[in-house]
Design a protein around this motif. Structure first.
Motif, PDB file in Angstrom:
ATOM      1  N   VAL A  47      14.532  29.011   6.793  1.00 17.18           N
ATOM      2  CA  VAL A  47      13.956  27.866   6.086  1.00 17.18           C
ATOM      3  C   VAL A  47      12.567  27.544   6.625  1.00 17.18           C
ATOM      4  N   THR A  48      12.403  27.703   7.935  1.00 16.41           N
ATOM      5  CA  THR A  48      11.136  27.350   8.568  1.00 16.41           C
ATOM      6  C   THR A  48      10.078  28.423   8.370  1.00 16.41           C
ATOM      7  N   LEU A  49      10.412  29.657   8.713  1.00 21.28           N
ATOM      8  CA  LEU A  49       9.400  30.708   8.783  1.00 21.28           C
ATOM      9  C   LEU A  49       9.138  31.425   7.469  1.00 21.28           C
ATOM     10  N   LEU A  50      10.024  31.270   6.465  1.00 21.32           N
ATOM     11  CA  LEU A  50       9.784  31.896   5.168  1.00 21.32           C
ATOM     12  C   LEU A  50       9.086  30.951   4.187  1.00 21.32           C
ATOM     13  N   ASN A  51       8.707  29.787   4.659  1.00 20.34           N
ATOM     14  CA  ASN A  51       8.016  28.822   3.808  1.00 20.34           C
ATOM     15  C   ASN A  51       6.519  28.854   4.128  1.00 20.34           C
ATOM     16  N   PRO A  52       5.703  29.386   3.229  1.00 19.87           N
ATOM     17  CA  PRO A  52       4.260  29.470   3.497  1.00 19.87           C
ATOM     18  C   PRO A  52       3.613  28.115   3.801  1.00 19.87           C
ATOM     19  N   HIS A  53       4.194  27.028   3.264  1.00 18.73           N
ATOM     20  CA  HIS A  53       3.617  25.715   3.534  1.00 18.73           C
ATOM     21  C   HIS A  53       3.645  25.389   5.022  1.00 18.73           C
ATOM     22  N   VAL A  54       4.630  25.927   5.742  1.00 17.78           N
ATOM     23  CA  VAL A  54       4.698  25.694   7.182  1.00 17.78           C
ATOM     24  C   VAL A  54       3.453  26.259   7.859  1.00 17.78           C
ATOM     25  N   TYR A  55       3.055  27.460   7.448  1.00 16.55           N
ATOM     26  CA  TYR A  55       1.873  28.088   8.050  1.00 16.55           C
ATOM     27  C   TYR A  55       0.596  27.371   7.624  1.00 16.55           C
ATOM     28  N   ILE A  56       0.560  26.970   6.352  1.00 14.31           N
ATOM     29  CA  ILE A  56      -0.627  26.266   5.864  1.00 14.31           C
ATOM     30  C   ILE A  56      -0.795  24.939   6.601  1.00 14.31           C
ATOM     31  N   ASP A  57       0.326  24.213   6.772  1.00 14.90           N
ATOM     32  CA  ASP A  57       0.251  22.907   7.420  1.00 14.90           C
ATOM     33  C   ASP A  57      -0.027  23.012   8.920  1.00 14.90           C
ATOM     34  N   THR A  58       0.770  23.839   9.606  1.00 15.48           N
ATOM     35  CA  THR A  58       0.676  23.870  11.072  1.00 15.48           C
ATOM     36  C   THR A  58      -0.443  24.765  11.578  1.00 15.48           C
ATOM     37  N   VAL A  59      -0.507  25.991  11.055  1.00  8.35           N
ATOM     38  CA  VAL A  59      -1.473  26.947  11.581  1.00  8.35           C
ATOM     39  C   VAL A  59      -2.871  26.711  11.017  1.00  8.35           C
ATOM     40  N   VAL A  60      -2.966  26.632   9.683  1.00  5.08           N
ATOM     41  CA  VAL A  60      -4.288  26.551   9.055  1.00  5.08           C
ATOM     42  C   VAL A  60      -4.868  25.138   9.157  1.00  5.08           C
ATOM     43  N   LEU A  61      -4.138  24.143   8.618  1.00  7.23           N
ATOM     44  CA  LEU A  61      -4.701  22.782   8.576  1.00  7.23           C
ATOM     45  C   LEU A  61      -4.791  22.146   9.961  1.00  7.23           C
ATOM     46  N   ILE A  62      -3.639  22.042  10.647  1.00  8.44           N
ATOM     47  CA  ILE A  62      -3.660  21.426  11.976  1.00  8.44           C
ATOM     48  C   ILE A  62      -4.502  22.266  12.930  1.00  8.44           C
ATOM     49  N   GLY A  63      -4.378  23.599  12.805  1.00  6.62           N
ATOM     50  CA  GLY A  63      -5.161  24.466  13.678  1.00  6.62           C
ATOM     51  C   GLY A  63      -6.650  24.298  13.488  1.00  6.62           C
ATOM     52  N   ALA A  64      -7.070  24.239  12.229  1.00 10.70           N
ATOM     53  CA  ALA A  64      -8.503  24.104  11.953  1.00 10.70           C
ATOM     54  C   ALA A  64      -9.048  22.773  12.443  1.00 10.70           C
ATOM     55  N   ILE A  65      -8.273  21.707  12.242  1.00 12.60           N
ATOM     56  CA  ILE A  65      -8.719  20.386  12.700  1.00 12.60           C
ATOM     57  C   ILE A  65      -8.706  20.318  14.223  1.00 12.60           C
ATOM     58  N   GLY A  66      -7.614  20.827  14.809  1.00 11.12           N
ATOM     59  CA  GLY A  66      -7.499  20.770  16.269  1.00 11.12           C
ATOM     60  C   GLY A  66      -8.567  21.568  16.983  1.00 11.12           C
TER      61      GLY A  66
END
Length: 200
Positions: free
Chosen positions: A119-138
């Motif tokens: 449920v966690t790792l097969l949802n692309p939104h998880v990567y978009i939210d945590t890796v891309v969005l939060i990562g880019a801001i952080g």
């Protein structure tokens, strides 16, 4: 003062992205209602979020943005999983049964944890939210590690609260109607998320 500001920025930005209706939250709430390894499942979500957030802030965001093929694989894998999970929930909702925790066959911890990972790792939104969005801001913060701690804290607080609050609803487990409604809502939610992923 800057440390506190960085922590709060991470906390609130992460909370705004994580505390949203989605497949992951629906699954953890369902496990919590059944008191079926719900804290272990929540811990898996916390750990995955922590790894993805830290990885995103410290460089993985760039890799994902440059790998459209990887995102497409994750996207359609997530769609397939969500549709399959929705079908199972619909079958439970339309099949007459008494859903009491003591009478239902218990799932193993391994099965629950593997489903949580899916449920966690097969949802692309998880990567978009945590890796891309939060990562880019952080990555743009003056103190990225402090921002990362705040962002991870939001995940820990949310999933622990979700697991704990769900377990308080255990008396309703003996009501078949309650579970019919829950399974129906979960199925609709899963299909809605799948449609969103499949749409351009």
């Amino acid at each position: 003062m800057l440390f506190i500001e960085g922590y709060l920025n991470g906390l609130f930005i992460s909370a705004g992205l994580i505390i949203a209706i989605g497949a992951q939250n629906a699954f953890i709430l369902g496990q919590s209602l059944k008191r079926e390894h719900h804290f272990s499942a929540a811990l898996v979500c916390m750990a995955c979020d922590a790894v993805l957030i830290v990885g995103g802030i410290f460089g993985l965001a760039v890799l994902l943005e440059d790998s459209p093929l990887g995102m497409q694989v994750a996207r359609w894998g997530g769609v397939a999983f969500l549709v399959g999970y929705a079908c199972l929930a619909l079958r439970r909702a339309i099949t007459p049964h008494v859903l009491q925790a003591s009478t239902q066959p218990a799932r193993s911890r391994r099965s629950v944890l593997l489903t949580t990972l899916a449920v966690t790792l097969l949802n692309p939104h998880v990567y978009i939210d945590t890796v891309v969005l939060i990562g880019a801001i952080g990555a743009q913060q003056e103190f990225p590690p402090i921002f990362a701690i705040g962002a991870v804290s939001a995940s820990v607080l949310w999933f622990f609260s979700l697991a704990l609050a769900g377990s308080r609803l255990a008396p309703w487990l003996a009501r078949p109607t309650t579970w019919r409604i829950i399974d129906g809502v979960v199925a609709i939610m899963m299909l809605g998320v799948a449609w969103g992923l499949a749409s351009p």
